[in-house]
Scaffold this motif. Structure first.
Motif, mmCIF file in Angstrom:
data_model
loop_
_atom_site.group_PDB
_atom_site.id
_atom_site.type_symbol
_atom_site.label_atom_id
_atom_site.label_comp_id
_atom_site.label_asym_id
_atom_site.label_seq_id
_atom_site.Cartn_x
_atom_site.Cartn_y
_atom_site.Cartn_z
ATOM 1 N N GLY A 50 -60.745 66.056 43.128
ATOM 2 C CA GLY A 50 -60.717 67.053 42.364
ATOM 3 C C GLY A 50 -61.255 68.350 43.322
ATOM 4 N N TYR A 51 -62.341 69.124 42.681
ATOM 5 C CA TYR A 51 -62.893 70.277 43.433
ATOM 6 C C TYR A 51 -64.438 69.706 44.156
ATOM 7 C CZ TYR A 51 -59.501 72.781 40.436
ATOM 8 O OH TYR A 51 -58.358 73.038 39.889
ATOM 9 N N ARG A 52 -64.780 68.745 44.065
ATOM 10 C CA ARG A 52 -65.911 68.112 44.514
ATOM 11 C C ARG A 52 -66.235 68.160 45.766
ATOM 12 N NH1 ARG A 52 -64.178 64.311 40.545
ATOM 13 N NH2 ARG A 52 -65.547 63.918 38.837
ATOM 14 N N MET A 53 -65.273 68.423 46.823
ATOM 15 C CA MET A 53 -65.668 68.549 48.215
ATOM 16 C C MET A 53 -65.728 70.116 48.292
ATOM 17 S SD MET A 53 -66.044 66.206 50.603
ATOM 18 C CE MET A 53 -64.837 64.820 50.045
ATOM 19 N N LEU A 54 -65.236 70.933 47.622
ATOM 20 C CA LEU A 54 -65.519 72.598 47.921
ATOM 21 C C LEU A 54 -66.530 72.903 48.559
ATOM 22 C CD1 LEU A 54 -63.265 74.962 47.583
ATOM 23 C CD2 LEU A 54 -64.246 75.093 45.255
#
Length: 417
Positions: A50-54
């Motif tokens: 999901g967006y966790r690496m953003l």
């Protein structure tokens, strides 16, 4: 208009022309930085987590700028390339080791770019070897018939297509609530997450991007008078590079990501499939093809030039795009050899995603060596006016150790896990 007004206008036009003449190497290398490997690492991150690496992608902006800015100082302050400075400081063996590291990185990067371009061809039913053969021929002809400035303009023109990824991220309409929730849930103990973190770092700061910008500034003939516009060029490029990469992650997270760590992408058509879900079968496929091709073509040019410049330096020759192919056979021959060898490798059917992730992780593992060399050269070889001050050196050292240590830890733990 008064005489004072006319003089002011003329001075403004001179500054603008100076700015435009100096801009190029930083923007090109940053557009190349958003290459096939970056697309795959960011898309895998969005699909799988999901967006966790953003946050990591955005936090890399200052580090990316600071590392590339040191190459500006070294190029304009010494008039030498990275390889020449390594030989001057540590001798021939160190130069050979540095060149081997760079060429290994270039070979993996070039294979990744050509594989990505072949994958784009497959989206439209074109056989791999047709795509590879045509692209290699066109790229080599372009380089042989141009100068550095003409090649630079073409590269920037191609890189503009990468902005399509930002359009895709906007059209994906990400859920702000889901994004905020996932940003507070970072699975730092998960081996797969750490491996992708290392891959994202390895596609951000790479040996060939550092070496290219330094050599490109010398080939373009920039001087100390171009220091400020060159820094602005690199800053704009660094922000653009990571924002585009973040856009890829956001679009992939919206298309694939449920945030459960279950989705994995294995081919370029599979990655493109997510964008067709967002934008429709025709528009999604076309936008994805243009965006990926733009970055991959710019990176192909940059990687081949970095290799050719490096091989020329090893032979004791500093070659240039300003020379005719008959005047610089080693330079153009090296460029052609890189295309041919890697094109043959890609046509053999190598797995693109596995190759890309492996290359990115290898870059992350090599990052501590490259950053240490860059830091040492900037601290020892620059004239006093350009040498980083004590406070800035401490900041650089802290950031370089932190990121290099994390990339090394992530790469090793993720690979062994």
């Amino acid at each position: 208009m008064s005489e004072a007004g006319m003089l002011l206008q003329a001075a403004t036009l001179r500054r603008l022309r100076h700015l435009l003449a100096a801009i190029g190497p930083g923007l090109v290398v940053m557009l190349a930085d958003t290459e096939t490997g970056s697309v795959i690492a960011a898309a895998q991150s969005g699909a799988h987590w999901g967006y966790r690496m953003l946050p990591l992608l955005l936090l890399l902006i200052p580090l990316l700028y600071m590392a590339q800015e040191l190459t500006i100082r070294l190029a304009l302050g010494t008039g030498k390339s990275y390889g020449e400075l390594v030989r001057q400081r540590w001798g021939r063996r160190a130069e050979l080791a540095s060149a081997a590291l760079l060429l290994t990185s270039c070979l993996g990067a070039l294979a990744t770019q050509l594989s990505g371009l072949a994958g784009v061809g497959q989206l439209f039913g074109i056989p791999v070897w047709h795509t590879i053969g045509l692209l290699c021929a066109l790229i080599f002809i372009m380089v042989c018939t141009g100068s550095y400035r003409s090649v630079e303009r073409i590269a920037i023109g191609l890189g503009v297509f990468e902005l399509a990824f930002l359009a895709e991220a906007w059209l994906a309409r990400p859920d702000p609530g889901q994004m905020l929730a996932q940003l507070t849930q970072l699975p730092l103990g998960n081996h797969d997450f750490l491996l992708l973190a290392a891959a994202n770092i390895g596609t951000c700061i790479m040996p060939w991007t550092l070496c290219y910008q330094q050599s490109a500034m010398l080939d373009k003939g920039l001087t100390l008078a171009d220091l400020k516009p060159a820094r602005l060029d690199t800053l704009i490029g660094a922000i653009l590079c990571q924002v585009i990469t973040a856009g890829i992650l956001i679009a992939a997270a919206a298309a694939f990501g449920n945030g459960a760590g279950g989705e994995s992408l294995d081919t370029i058509p599979q990655i493109a499939g997510g964008f067709t879900l967002l934008l429709g079968p025709t528009g999604g496929k076309l936008l994805f093809a243009l965006a990926l091709s733009g970055g991959a073509l710019v990176a192909t040019i940059v990687v081949c030039l970095s290799s050719a410049w490096t091989l020329g330096e090893l032979a004791g020759k500093r070659e240039s795009l300003e020379k005719h192919p008959l005047e610089a056979p080693w330079f153009y021959g090296s460029f052609a050899a890189m295309l041919m060898v890697t094109g043959a490798l890609v046509s053999s059917g190598v797995n693109l995603v596995k190759l890309s992730i492996a290359t990115s992780v290898a870059n992350a593992l090599l990052l501590p060596v490259m950053l240490a060399g860059l830091y040492w050269l900037a601290s020892r070889e620059l004239p006093p006016p350009l040498k980083p001050g004590r406070g800035y050196r401490l900041l650089l050292a802290a950031l370089f150790v932190l990121v290099a240590g994390f990339s090394l830890y992530s790469g090793l733990v993720g690979s062994l896990g």
